[in-house]
Design a protein around this motif. Structure first.
Motif, PDB file in Angstrom:
ATOM      1  N   TYR A  58      38.907  35.543  39.795  1.00  0.00           N
ATOM      2  CA  TYR A  58      39.664  35.853  41.010  1.00  0.00           C
ATOM      3  C   TYR A  58      38.879  36.720  41.984  1.00  0.00           C
ATOM      4  N   ALA A  59      38.030  37.593  41.476  1.00  0.00           N
ATOM      5  CA  ALA A  59      37.348  38.547  42.350  1.00  0.00           C
ATOM      6  C   ALA A  59      36.319  37.884  43.250  1.00  0.00           C
ATOM      7  N   GLU A  60      35.594  36.901  42.726  1.00  0.00           N
ATOM      8  CA  GLU A  60      34.479  36.350  43.487  1.00  0.00           C
ATOM      9  C   GLU A  60      34.435  34.831  43.523  1.00  0.00           C
ATOM     10  N   GLY A  61      34.931  34.175  42.479  1.00  0.00           N
ATOM     11  CA  GLY A  61      34.647  32.744  42.352  1.00  0.00           C
ATOM     12  C   GLY A  61      35.768  31.783  42.683  1.00  0.00           C
ATOM     13  N   MET A  62      37.001  32.276  42.895  1.00  0.00           N
ATOM     14  CA  MET A  62      38.131  31.399  43.167  1.00  0.00           C
ATOM     15  C   MET A  62      38.285  31.290  44.684  1.00  0.00           C
ATOM     16  N   GLY A  63      37.596  30.317  45.289  1.00  0.00           N
ATOM     17  CA  GLY A  63      37.389  30.282  46.720  1.00  0.00           C
ATOM     18  C   GLY A  63      38.645  30.361  47.568  1.00  0.00           C
ATOM     19  N   PHE A  64      39.626  29.487  47.315  1.00  0.00           N
ATOM     20  CA  PHE A  64      40.780  29.480  48.218  1.00  0.00           C
ATOM     21  C   PHE A  64      41.678  30.691  48.006  1.00  0.00           C
ATOM     22  N   LEU A  65      41.738  31.229  46.786  1.00  0.00           N
ATOM     23  CA  LEU A  65      42.526  32.446  46.568  1.00  0.00           C
ATOM     24  C   LEU A  65      41.822  33.669  47.139  1.00  0.00           C
ATOM     25  N   ARG A  66      40.512  33.715  47.039  1.00  0.00           N
ATOM     26  CA  ARG A  66      39.787  34.838  47.622  1.00  0.00           C
ATOM     27  C   ARG A  66      40.023  34.893  49.139  1.00  0.00           C
ATOM     28  N   ARG A  67      39.948  33.736  49.777  1.00  0.00           N
ATOM     29  CA  ARG A  67      40.188  33.689  51.219  1.00  0.00           C
ATOM     30  C   ARG A  67      41.641  34.028  51.547  1.00  0.00           C
ATOM     31  N   PHE A  68      42.563  33.590  50.682  1.00  0.00           N
ATOM     32  CA  PHE A  68      43.968  33.918  50.937  1.00  0.00           C
ATOM     33  C   PHE A  68      44.188  35.427  50.915  1.00  0.00           C
ATOM     34  N   TRP A  69      43.717  36.107  49.859  1.00  0.00           N
ATOM     35  CA  TRP A  69      43.972  37.544  49.759  1.00  0.00           C
ATOM     36  C   TRP A  69      43.233  38.323  50.850  1.00  0.00           C
ATOM     37  N   ASP A  70      42.061  37.880  51.234  1.00  0.00           N
ATOM     38  CA  ASP A  70      41.374  38.541  52.344  1.00  0.00           C
ATOM     39  C   ASP A  70      42.192  38.428  53.628  1.00  0.00           C
ATOM     40  N   ALA A  71      42.791  37.240  53.845  1.00  0.00           N
ATOM     41  CA  ALA A  71      43.628  37.055  55.034  1.00  0.00           C
ATOM     42  C   ALA A  71      44.897  37.893  54.938  1.00  0.00           C
ATOM     43  N   ALA A  72      45.501  37.957  53.747  1.00  0.00           N
ATOM     44  CA  ALA A  72      46.726  38.736  53.571  1.00  0.00           C
ATOM     45  C   ALA A  72      46.465  40.220  53.795  1.00  0.00           C
ATOM     46  N   ILE A  73      45.369  40.732  53.263  1.00  0.00           N
ATOM     47  CA  ILE A  73      45.044  42.158  53.415  1.00  0.00           C
ATOM     48  C   ILE A  73      44.695  42.489  54.862  1.00  0.00           C
ATOM     49  N   GLU A  74      44.080  41.534  55.561  1.00  0.00           N
ATOM     50  CA  GLU A  74      43.766  41.742  56.978  1.00  0.00           C
ATOM     51  C   GLU A  74      45.034  41.978  57.802  1.00  0.00           C
ATOM     52  N   THR A  75      46.090  41.245  57.487  1.00  0.00           N
ATOM     53  CA  THR A  75      47.334  41.368  58.244  1.00  0.00           C
ATOM     54  C   THR A  75      48.301  42.378  57.639  1.00  0.00           C
ATOM     55  N   ASP A  76      48.153  42.655  56.326  1.00  0.00           N
ATOM     56  CA  ASP A  76      49.053  43.572  55.617  1.00  0.00           C
ATOM     57  C   ASP A  76      48.241  44.344  54.586  1.00  0.00           C
ATOM     58  N   PRO A  77      47.689  45.499  54.966  1.00  0.00           N
ATOM     59  CA  PRO A  77      46.830  46.256  54.041  1.00  0.00           C
ATOM     60  C   PRO A  77      47.481  46.575  52.704  1.00  0.00           C
ATOM     61  N   SER A  78      48.818  46.659  52.647  1.00  0.00           N
ATOM     62  CA  SER A  78      49.473  46.961  51.377  1.00  0.00           C
ATOM     63  C   SER A  78      49.323  45.832  50.367  1.00  0.00           C
ATOM     64  N   ALA A  79      48.943  44.639  50.831  1.00  0.00           N
ATOM     65  CA  ALA A  79      48.764  43.503  49.919  1.00  0.00           C
ATOM     66  C   ALA A  79      47.591  43.704  48.975  1.00  0.00           C
ATOM     67  N   VAL A  80      46.750  44.697  49.247  1.00  0.00           N
ATOM     68  CA  VAL A  80      45.608  44.944  48.371  1.00  0.00           C
ATOM     69  C   VAL A  80      46.048  45.222  46.936  1.00  0.00           C
ATOM     70  N   ALA A  81      47.235  45.812  46.776  1.00  0.00           N
ATOM     71  CA  ALA A  81      47.726  46.117  45.425  1.00  0.00           C
ATOM     72  C   ALA A  81      48.071  44.865  44.635  1.00  0.00           C
ATOM     73  N   LEU A  82      48.267  43.749  45.326  1.00  0.00           N
ATOM     74  CA  LEU A  82      48.649  42.500  44.678  1.00  0.00           C
ATOM     75  C   LEU A  82      47.483  41.540  44.491  1.00  0.00           C
ATOM     76  N   ASP A  83      46.351  41.853  45.086  1.00  0.00           N
ATOM     77  CA  ASP A  83      45.167  40.999  45.035  1.00  0.00           C
ATOM     78  C   ASP A  83      44.768  40.758  43.586  1.00  0.00           C
ATOM     79  N   GLU A  84      44.787  39.487  43.167  1.00  0.00           N
ATOM     80  CA  GLU A  84      44.454  39.148  41.781  1.00  0.00           C
ATOM     81  C   GLU A  84      43.029  39.539  41.410  1.00  0.00           C
ATOM     82  N   GLY A  85      42.141  39.535  42.387  1.00  0.00           N
ATOM     83  CA  GLY A  85      40.772  39.951  42.110  1.00  0.00           C
ATOM     84  C   GLY A  85      40.681  41.404  41.692  1.00  0.00           C
ATOM     85  N   ARG A  86      41.591  42.244  42.207  1.00  0.00           N
ATOM     86  CA  ARG A  86      41.619  43.660  41.836  1.00  0.00           C
ATOM     87  C   ARG A  86      42.473  43.900  40.599  1.00  0.00           C
TER      88      ARG A  86
END
Length: 358
Positions: free
Chosen positions: A142-170
Motif C-alpha cells: 500500500y505504501a509504494e506499490g499499489m498504484g491506484f490506491l496510492r494516487r487515491f490517498w494522495d488525492a484524498a489527503i490533498e483535499t482533506d488532510p485528516s484522511a492521512v490517518a486512514l491511508d492504508e500505506g501508513r
C-alpha cells in the motif's frame, strides 16, 4: 473516530470490481511462486470471495482445499464461485477451527494486514500445518506499490488532510518485506523468504477507476462513503488530475504485492510426509465438510464426527455429489457434545442442520 470502521468487506460482487479483478492476477503469480507439489491439503485463511482457493484448485492439483473467512457475505460469494471440490466455511482466522498438524499448506491472500494481531494469526496458521508444512501469504504494498490506491490517498489527503490517518500505506506497516519476514520468524517459522508480485491494473477509463470507490467496500471506498457530495467531488477531481491517461482514455497502472513464505520447523526424528489420506475427515475439528459447498451447505462448529475412516467415507460420497434419494448421516464426535444431521437432496446437494439435542 476509529479507522477500522471503514474496513468493510461484505459484498462479493462489489469487491470484484474494486479489488477482485486485480487480486486474481496476484493469486496466479503467488501460486506460481510457491511451486508446491501435487496432492497436498490446502487451508486458505481469509479466503474472501474465493479467488486464491479457486486458483489453488485449478493450478496446484490439491487433494483438498478449504477456505475460511469471517464474512458470511464473502463466504457466500466464494461458495458460488469456487469449484465443487473446494469448500468454504465461516470462521475466525485468529482461532482456526481445525486440528493441529493436519494441513500441508496454509495460505492467506490480501488478509494479514486486516487482522488485529498478524503474528498471532501466522502462529495459528503454523499450528495447523504438519512438520515441514508451508505457511505463506501475500499483501498489497500500500505504501509504494499499489498504484491506484496510492494516487487515491494522495488525492484524498490533498483535499482533506485528516484522511492521512486512514491511508492504508501508513496504517499497514506489516505490508513491507522486512516486516513480513519478522512476523514469520516471530511465529516460529523457518526458511523464510519474500518476493515482489507485480500485476497490471488497466482501467478502461476514469469511470472504471472511480466508480468502485463509491460502493463502500474496503477502507478507501468506506472513506468516500463518509464524505459529503461536495467533498467527494473534490477527491474525484484531484484523483482525475493525478492519473495518467493513454490516447484512448484508458489508465494503465500497476499493483505490487509482497509475498512471504516459511516452513514449520522440522525437529529431529519428525516426518515431513504429507498428511495421510485417511486423516482427511478429521482435519477440520468440529467442522464437517458435506460435499456441496453452496450457501448453507457446510457443517457447523460443534458438529459431530465418526472415526477417521468413517468421516473420510462420508467426505468421499459427498464430494462426488452422488445423486439419489435424500440420505441422512449423523456425524457425532466420539466423545459426545453435539451432533449434526446432514441431508442430501437432488436439487441442493448436501445441506446441514444443527441438532443440539445430542
Amino acid at each position: 473516530m476509529k479507522e477500522q470502521r471503514f474496513d468493510v468487506w461484505a459484498a462479493g460482487a462489489t469487491y470484484e470490481r474494486y479489488m477482485g479483478r486485480w487480486s486474481r492476477l496476484a493469486a496466479e503469480e503467488f501460486a506460481t511462486w510457491l511451486n508446491c507439489a501435487d496432492n497436498l491439503r490446502w487451508l486458505d485463511v481469509g479466503c474472501g470471495t474465493g479467488v486464491l482457493s479457486a486458483v489453488v484448485t485449478a493450478r496446484c492439483r490439491p487433494r483438498m482445499v478449504v477456505g475460511i473467512d469471517r464474512s458470511e457475505g464473502f463466504v457466500g460469494s466464494a461458495r458460488a464461485a469456487v469449484p465443487l471440490s473446494t469448500h468454504c466455511i465461516v470462521a475466525d482466522a485468529m482461532s482456526l477451527p481445525v486440528r493441529d498438524e493436519t494441513w500441508d499448506v496454509a495460505v492467506s491472500g490480501l488478509t494479514l494486514n486486516f487482522l488485529p494481531e498478524p503474528t498471532a494469526a501466522v502462529a495459528e496458521m503454523a499450528r495447523v500445518v504438519r512438520t515441514g508444512g508451508l505457511v505463506a501469504a501475500y499483501v498489497w504494498d500500500y505504501a509504494e506499490g499499489m498504484g491506484f490506491l496510492r494516487r487515491f490517498w494522495d488525492a484524498a489527503i490533498e483535499t482533506d488532510p485528516s484522511a492521512v490517518a486512514l491511508d492504508e500505506g501508513r496504517r499497514f506497516a506489516v505490508c513491507r518485506p522486512e516486516r513480513l519476514s519478522k512476523v514469520w520468524a516471530d511465529a516460529g517459522l523457518v526458511d523464510v523468504s519474500t518476493a515482489p508480485i507485480e500485476v497490471p491494473t488497466v482501467f478502461a477509463d476514469f469511470a472504471d477507476l472511480w466508480e468502485p470507490f463509491l460502493a463502500g467496500q474496503g477502507p478507501a471506498p468506506g472513506y468516500v462513503a463518509s464524505l459529503t457530495p461536495a467533498d467527494r467531488d473534490q477527491v474525484r477531481d484531484a484523483l482525475s488530475a493525478a492519473v495518467p491517461r493513454r490516447l484512448d482514455g484508458s489508465i494503465a497502472l500497476t499493483a505490487r504485492a509482497w509475498a512471504v513464505s516459511g516452513r514449520r520447523a522440522v525437529h529431529s526424528g519428525a516426518s515431513c510426509a504429507p498428511a495421510a489420506p485417511e486423516e482427511a475427515g478429521g482435519a477440520l475439528g468440529d467442522h464437517r465438510l458435506p460435499g456441496d459447498h453452496r450457501p448453507g451447505s457446510l457443517g457447523a462448529r460443534g458438529g459431530g464426527g465418526q472415526n477417521a475412516h468413517g468421516r473420510s467415507r462420508i467426505l468421499s460420497r459427498c464430494a462426488a455429489g452422488i445423486p439419489g434419494r435424500a440420505a441422512e448421516y449423523r456425524l457425532r464426535r466420539s466423545y459426545g457434545v453435539c451432533g449434526a444431521v446432514v441431508r442430501k437432496s437432488r436439487t441442493r446437494g448436501l445441506t446441514w442442520e444443527r441438532n443440539s439435542s445430542k
